[in-house]
Design an enzyme around this catalytic site. Structure first.
Site, mmCIF file in Angstrom:
data_model
loop_
_atom_site.group_PDB
_atom_site.id
_atom_site.type_symbol
_atom_site.label_atom_id
_atom_site.label_comp_id
_atom_site.label_asym_id
_atom_site.label_seq_id
_atom_site.Cartn_x
_atom_site.Cartn_y
_atom_site.Cartn_z
ATOM 1 N N HIS A 31 83.227 106.057 39.893
ATOM 2 C CA HIS A 31 82.451 107.296 39.856
ATOM 3 C C HIS A 31 82.858 108.193 41.019
ATOM 4 O O HIS A 31 82.796 107.776 42.187
ATOM 5 C CB HIS A 31 80.959 106.976 39.935
ATOM 6 C CG HIS A 31 80.060 108.136 39.671
ATOM 7 N ND1 HIS A 31 79.758 108.578 38.392
ATOM 8 C CD2 HIS A 31 79.390 108.948 40.518
ATOM 9 C CE1 HIS A 31 78.930 109.602 38.470
ATOM 10 N NE2 HIS A 31 78.696 109.857 39.759
ATOM 11 N N MET A 35 81.407 117.757 44.945
ATOM 12 C CA MET A 35 80.363 118.684 45.384
ATOM 13 C C MET A 35 80.993 119.881 46.088
ATOM 14 O O MET A 35 81.961 119.732 46.836
ATOM 15 C CB MET A 35 79.392 117.978 46.338
ATOM 16 C CG MET A 35 78.804 116.694 45.802
ATOM 17 S SD MET A 35 77.623 115.977 46.972
ATOM 18 C CE MET A 35 77.436 114.328 46.300
ATOM 19 N N HIS A 64 81.883 113.313 38.331
ATOM 20 C CA HIS A 64 80.581 113.970 38.241
ATOM 21 C C HIS A 64 80.655 115.265 39.044
ATOM 22 O O HIS A 64 80.701 115.238 40.275
ATOM 23 C CB HIS A 64 79.514 113.019 38.796
ATOM 24 C CG HIS A 64 78.141 113.592 38.845
ATOM 25 N ND1 HIS A 64 77.115 113.008 39.560
ATOM 26 C CD2 HIS A 64 77.600 114.697 38.267
ATOM 27 C CE1 HIS A 64 76.012 113.718 39.415
ATOM 28 N NE2 HIS A 64 76.289 114.761 38.655
ATOM 29 N N MET A 66 79.170 118.265 40.599
ATOM 30 C CA MET A 66 77.975 118.937 41.102
ATOM 31 C C MET A 66 78.432 120.246 41.732
ATOM 32 O O MET A 66 78.427 120.423 42.954
ATOM 33 C CB MET A 66 77.255 118.030 42.103
ATOM 34 C CG MET A 66 76.580 116.851 41.438
ATOM 35 S SD MET A 66 76.026 115.578 42.590
ATOM 36 C CE MET A 66 77.514 114.573 42.688
ATOM 37 N N MET A 135 69.817 112.098 36.425
ATOM 38 C CA MET A 135 69.799 111.901 37.877
ATOM 39 C C MET A 135 68.466 111.280 38.293
ATOM 40 O O MET A 135 67.401 111.788 37.939
ATOM 41 C CB MET A 135 70.003 113.225 38.606
ATOM 42 C CG MET A 135 71.393 113.833 38.461
ATOM 43 S SD MET A 135 72.709 112.785 39.145
ATOM 44 C CE MET A 135 72.211 112.642 40.867
#
Length: 228
Positions: A31, A35, A64, A66, A135
């Protein structure tokens, strides 16, 4: 399907990412938290690191995002080597179009929801996805405490997946550990992101195995999995 464990490199040693990836070689996915210090108040890594990591490990990358403007950036993470790309619905301008573009480029398309974002308005989007991420902490930082108030949301999401007969993975991210993973699995999650619970252990590979065993045992006894 069997429970999947995705160690989060947010909790790894960034100076030794290739070694840290090798330390969890038995994991299902790696994962990767991206960000941008805009969508969330933290800055991590981007495309060049993902490209390098994809070359350094055989474990598929679960990115992921963000970040703001995922419609622009998400397809580039597929090109960088990600096997699964998650965008936040709160940041996406056109989530259906984006999910289709990610799939068209050859990766699994995933959509994430912050804790305060309900699942129900997005029920009709579920067939466009390969995975949905709930989340279980506010996105932005690792090491946060698990939010038990997300368990009903996980259950409702699993019910929607079953209602539509979808082969949709349900991922949880945030505070997943030996003390919380069974509750998540019982509620309906089948993909688990674990950061400090893996990389904070003396043996990360054994931590992955132990978490998977816990999740599979909880899933076997869960009401939602009785027809699987």
């Amino acid at each position: 399907m069997a429970a999947q464990i995705n160690p989060s490199i947010l909790s790894a040693d960034f100076a030794r990412l290739a070694d840290e990836a090798e330390a969890v070689a038995g994991a299902d996915w790696l994962h990767v938290d991206v960000m941008d210090n805009h969508f969330v108040p933290n800055l991590t890594l981007g495309l060049p690191v993902v490209e390098s990591l994809a070359r350094a490990t055989d474990t598929p990358l679960d990115c992921h995002l963000m970040i703001d403007a995922p419609d622009r950036w998400a397809p580039q993470y597929v090109e960088a080597g990600a096997g699964s790309v998650t965008f936040h619905v709160e940041a996406a301008a056109a989530p259906v179009r984006l999910a289709r573009e990610i799939r068209a480029k050859g990766a699994r398309a995933s959509m994430a929801l912050k804790p305060a974002t309900p699942i129900e308005p997005y029920e009709d989007l579920l067939p466009e996805l390969d995975m949905l991420l709930i989340m279980t902490v506010e996105p932005g930082f690792g090491g946060q405490a698990f939010l038990d108030i997300m368990l009903p949301k996980i259950r409702r999401t699993r019910e929607l997946i079953r209602k539509h007969g979808l082969e949709l993975w349900l991922q949880v991210d945030g505070g997943v550990s030996a003390s919380t993973i069974e509750r998540c699995a019982d509620a309906g999650a089948d993909v688990f992101v674990a950061g400090s619970a893996v990389y904070g252990a003396s043996d990360p590979a054994e931590a992955v195995r132990a978490l998977r065993t816990q999740a599979e045992a909880a899933t076997a006894g869960a009401s939602w999995s009785c027809d699987h």
